[in-house]
Design a protein around this motif. Sequence first.
Motif, PDB file in Angstrom:
ATOM      1  N   PRO A  87       5.747   1.008  -7.298  1.00 36.74           N
ATOM      2  CA  PRO A  87       4.932  -0.089  -7.847  1.00 36.74           C
ATOM      3  C   PRO A  87       3.435   0.221  -7.859  1.00 36.74           C
ATOM      4  O   PRO A  87       2.721  -0.156  -8.797  1.00 36.74           O
ATOM      5  CB  PRO A  87       5.232  -1.259  -6.897  1.00 36.74           C
ATOM      6  N   TRP A  88       2.938   0.916  -6.820  1.00 40.11           N
ATOM      7  CA  TRP A  88       1.484   1.182  -6.761  1.00 40.11           C
ATOM      8  C   TRP A  88       1.033   2.181  -7.828  1.00 40.11           C
ATOM      9  O   TRP A  88      -0.145   2.238  -8.159  1.00 40.11           O
ATOM     10  CB  TRP A  88       1.073   1.670  -5.368  1.00 40.11           C
ATOM     11  N   ASP A  89       1.963   2.973  -8.361  1.00 43.10           N
ATOM     12  CA  ASP A  89       1.586   3.911  -9.439  1.00 43.10           C
ATOM     13  C   ASP A  89       1.329   3.168 -10.755  1.00 43.10           C
ATOM     14  O   ASP A  89       0.551   3.636 -11.584  1.00 43.10           O
ATOM     15  CB  ASP A  89       2.727   4.908  -9.722  1.00 43.10           C
ATOM     16  N   ILE A  90       2.035   2.043 -10.960  1.00 39.85           N
ATOM     17  CA  ILE A  90       2.088   1.457 -12.315  1.00 39.85           C
ATOM     18  C   ILE A  90       1.642  -0.004 -12.431  1.00 39.85           C
ATOM     19  O   ILE A  90       1.418  -0.473 -13.542  1.00 39.85           O
ATOM     20  CB  ILE A  90       3.519   1.593 -12.910  1.00 39.85           C
ATOM     21  N   LEU A 124       0.831  -1.208   0.000  1.00 43.24           N
ATOM     22  CA  LEU A 124       0.000   0.000   0.000  1.00 43.24           C
ATOM     23  C   LEU A 124       0.857   1.246   0.000  1.00 43.24           C
ATOM     24  O   LEU A 124       1.898   1.278   0.667  1.00 43.24           O
ATOM     25  CB  LEU A 124      -0.851   0.015   1.275  1.00 43.24           C
ATOM     26  N   GLU A 125       0.420   2.278  -0.680  1.00 49.13           N
ATOM     27  CA  GLU A 125       1.202   3.508  -0.658  1.00 49.13           C
ATOM     28  C   GLU A 125       1.273   4.085   0.758  1.00 49.13           C
ATOM     29  O   GLU A 125       2.344   4.457   1.209  1.00 49.13           O
ATOM     30  CB  GLU A 125       0.632   4.567  -1.598  1.00 49.13           C
ATOM     31  N   GLU A 126       0.157   4.155   1.442  1.00 49.47           N
ATOM     32  CA  GLU A 126       0.152   4.847   2.736  1.00 49.47           C
ATOM     33  C   GLU A 126       0.661   3.995   3.894  1.00 49.47           C
ATOM     34  O   GLU A 126       1.379   4.480   4.748  1.00 49.47           O
ATOM     35  CB  GLU A 126      -1.259   5.378   3.058  1.00 49.47           C
ATOM     36  N   ILE A 152      -1.728  -1.337  -4.191  1.00 48.41           N
ATOM     37  CA  ILE A 152      -2.779  -0.299  -4.225  1.00 48.41           C
ATOM     38  C   ILE A 152      -2.247   1.121  -4.054  1.00 48.41           C
ATOM     39  O   ILE A 152      -1.484   1.411  -3.138  1.00 48.41           O
ATOM     40  CB  ILE A 152      -3.800  -0.566  -3.094  1.00 48.41           C
ATOM     41  N   ASP A 153      -2.690   1.996  -4.932  1.00 50.35           N
ATOM     42  CA  ASP A 153      -2.583   3.437  -4.698  1.00 50.35           C
ATOM     43  C   ASP A 153      -4.019   3.935  -4.519  1.00 50.35           C
ATOM     44  O   ASP A 153      -4.808   3.930  -5.460  1.00 50.35           O
ATOM     45  CB  ASP A 153      -1.929   4.127  -5.908  1.00 50.35           C
ATOM     46  N   PRO A 154      -4.381   4.344  -3.298  1.00 49.48           N
ATOM     47  CA  PRO A 154      -5.781   4.707  -3.054  1.00 49.48           C
ATOM     48  C   PRO A 154      -6.175   6.023  -3.716  1.00 49.48           C
ATOM     49  O   PRO A 154      -7.363   6.285  -3.938  1.00 49.48           O
ATOM     50  CB  PRO A 154      -5.846   4.848  -1.533  1.00 49.48           C
ATOM     51  N   LEU A 155      -5.176   6.855  -3.991  1.00 45.03           N
ATOM     52  CA  LEU A 155      -5.449   8.146  -4.639  1.00 45.03           C
ATOM     53  C   LEU A 155      -4.206   8.537  -5.439  1.00 45.03           C
ATOM     54  O   LEU A 155      -3.233   9.035  -4.881  1.00 45.03           O
ATOM     55  CB  LEU A 155      -5.786   9.203  -3.573  1.00 45.03           C
ATOM     56  N   ASP A 156      -4.246   8.252  -6.722  1.00 44.51           N
ATOM     57  CA  ASP A 156      -3.133   8.641  -7.589  1.00 44.51           C
ATOM     58  C   ASP A 156      -3.519   9.960  -8.250  1.00 44.51           C
ATOM     59  O   ASP A 156      -4.602  10.072  -8.838  1.00 44.51           O
ATOM     60  CB  ASP A 156      -2.885   7.555  -8.644  1.00 44.51           C
ATOM     61  N   GLY A 157      -2.636  10.940  -8.120  1.00 50.46           N
ATOM     62  CA  GLY A 157      -2.979  12.287  -8.591  1.00 50.46           C
ATOM     63  C   GLY A 157      -3.368  13.168  -7.411  1.00 50.46           C
ATOM     64  O   GLY A 157      -4.249  14.037  -7.519  1.00 50.46           O
TER      65      GLY A 157
HETATM   66 CA    CA Z   1       0.677   7.574  -7.135  1.00 48.74          CA
END
Ligand code: CA
Length: 268
Positions: free
Chosen positions: A213-216, A69-71, A86-91
């Motif tokens: 990794p979670w971005d792509i 997880l990103e966070e 998982i990226d829960p909020l990309d951008g």
């Molecule tokens: Ca991201």
Amino acid sequence: MSPQSPTLTVMVQAARKASRKLKRDFGELENLQVSKKGPADFVTTADMTAEKTLVEELSHARPGYGFLLEERGKIEGTDPTHRWIIDPLDGTLNFMHAIPHFAISIALERQGVIVAALIYNPVTDEMYTAERGQGAFLNDRRCRVSARRDFGQALIATGLPFMGQDHHEMELAELREVMAQTAGVRRFGAAALDLAYVAAGRYDAYWEHALNPWDIAAGILLVREAGGFVTDLTGGEGMLKSGDILAANEGIHPQLLKTLKKARNNVS
Ligand code: CA
Ligand code: IPD
Ligand code: CA
């Protein structure tokens, strides 16, 4: 209709649930710009809340799977063969500035191979999904990478480093070269959506350095299932390790790879 497997159904339900709160929070941003707390703290909370919902929903549906997880980082599962990335909020920066270009990104890895992917922009209600060997979909329509082969006509997306990040000169050199040879370059600020747009044939190609990794993870499968090529910036398979990525249709990929390599050689 897309052939939705039980796994994809679980992913879609989790993303829809997490997105309801994200969308509400997005609608509140104008008020928050003037609040004492300020948008930055608020967005951090929005990221965390979306991630929590996704973890709860996916753990409930698939007990034992692990998470990256990103966070919150890694959560080890009792099933070592499956992991959600998982990226829960990309951008996030877009979200923070009330720009409706952000997404939830979920990938499922099975024995080190990405087998299912979802990227969802709650504002436009565009849901991109893919499963290994089953093709890629935008909502219920199949999506394909573009057929454009002429580099001079290509629309290319990228991401650029910001304050505190390295390699500004090298990336400016790449940009300069690509700008001079193509129809245009875009920097929209959400890597997952950049990849989704390549899968949908909107962009002809996309490249960026040093992602996570979670971005792509989800976007890689989506582009491949849409008939596109994805490599790192040496032409190899190390995208998830290096975070460097180039995604494009078959015709544009080698041309962009060559152009970027040449630009970097001129700097070093
Ligand atoms: Ca991201
Ligand atoms: C960012 C976005 C952006 C990319 C950054 C990422 P975040 O993710 O994908 O397009 O250029 O490097 O970190 O922080 O918004 O989840
Ligand atoms: Ca994020």
